[in-house]
Design a protein around this motif. Structure first.
Motif, PDB file in Angstrom:
ATOM      1  N   LYS A  30     -97.984  25.800  54.522  1.00  0.00           N
ATOM      2  CA  LYS A  30     -99.175  25.103  54.995  1.00  0.00           C
ATOM      3  C   LYS A  30     -99.259  25.272  56.509  1.00  0.00           C
ATOM      4  CE  LYS A  30    -101.791  20.930  54.529  1.00  0.00           C
ATOM      5  NZ  LYS A  30    -102.095  19.805  53.679  1.00  0.00           N
ATOM      6  N   VAL A  31    -100.475  25.436  57.021  1.00  0.00           N
ATOM      7  CA  VAL A  31    -100.684  25.586  58.453  1.00  0.00           C
ATOM      8  C   VAL A  31    -101.421  24.355  58.962  1.00  0.00           C
ATOM      9  CG1 VAL A  31    -101.716  26.997  60.272  1.00  0.00           C
ATOM     10  CG2 VAL A  31    -100.793  28.090  58.216  1.00  0.00           C
ATOM     11  N   TYR A  32    -100.843  23.721  59.980  1.00  0.00           N
ATOM     12  CA  TYR A  32    -101.461  22.566  60.629  1.00  0.00           C
ATOM     13  C   TYR A  32    -102.064  23.014  61.954  1.00  0.00           C
ATOM     14  CZ  TYR A  32     -98.504  20.174  57.226  1.00  0.00           C
ATOM     15  OH  TYR A  32     -97.896  19.764  56.075  1.00  0.00           O
ATOM     16  N   GLU A  33    -102.537  22.078  62.760  1.00  0.00           N
ATOM     17  CA  GLU A  33    -103.179  22.412  64.039  1.00  0.00           C
ATOM     18  C   GLU A  33    -102.214  23.125  64.998  1.00  0.00           C
ATOM     19  OE1 GLU A  33    -106.367  22.963  66.309  1.00  0.00           O
ATOM     20  OE2 GLU A  33    -106.437  21.922  64.389  1.00  0.00           O
ATOM     21  N   ASN A  34    -101.021  22.574  65.190  1.00  0.00           N
ATOM     22  CA  ASN A  34    -100.057  23.154  66.132  1.00  0.00           C
ATOM     23  C   ASN A  34     -98.708  23.482  65.497  1.00  0.00           C
ATOM     24  OD1 ASN A  34    -101.709  22.928  68.521  1.00  0.00           O
ATOM     25  ND2 ASN A  34    -101.429  20.730  68.329  1.00  0.00           N
TER      26      ASN A  34
END
Length: 71
Positions: A30-34
């Protein structure tokens, strides 16, 4: 690593001094904002207990990740 260059399923390497002594390789879940959630697939033998405690997953700041070269 830039968020735009990171996709789910990508193989990455990283080093997180707070949780693991050595570098690790894993798959992006999963990719988050930072940051990104990484499923750890390869790691230093000295980190076996820590990786197990983390359930083979770790959240890592994008600045600490690099694209892994396929084996």
């Amino acid at each position: 690593m830039d968020k735009e260059n990171l996709n789910i399923g990508d193989l990455v390497t990283g080093k997180v001094n707070e949780d693991l002594d050595g570098a690790f390789t894993g798959t992006v879940e999963k990719v988050y904002e930072n940051s990104a959630l990484i499923s750890i697939t390869d790691f230093d033998a000295a980190d076996k207990a820590n990786v197990s405690e983390l359930n083979n997953k770790i959240v890592v700041n994008l600045k600490q990740l690099k694209a892994a070269k396929a084996k």
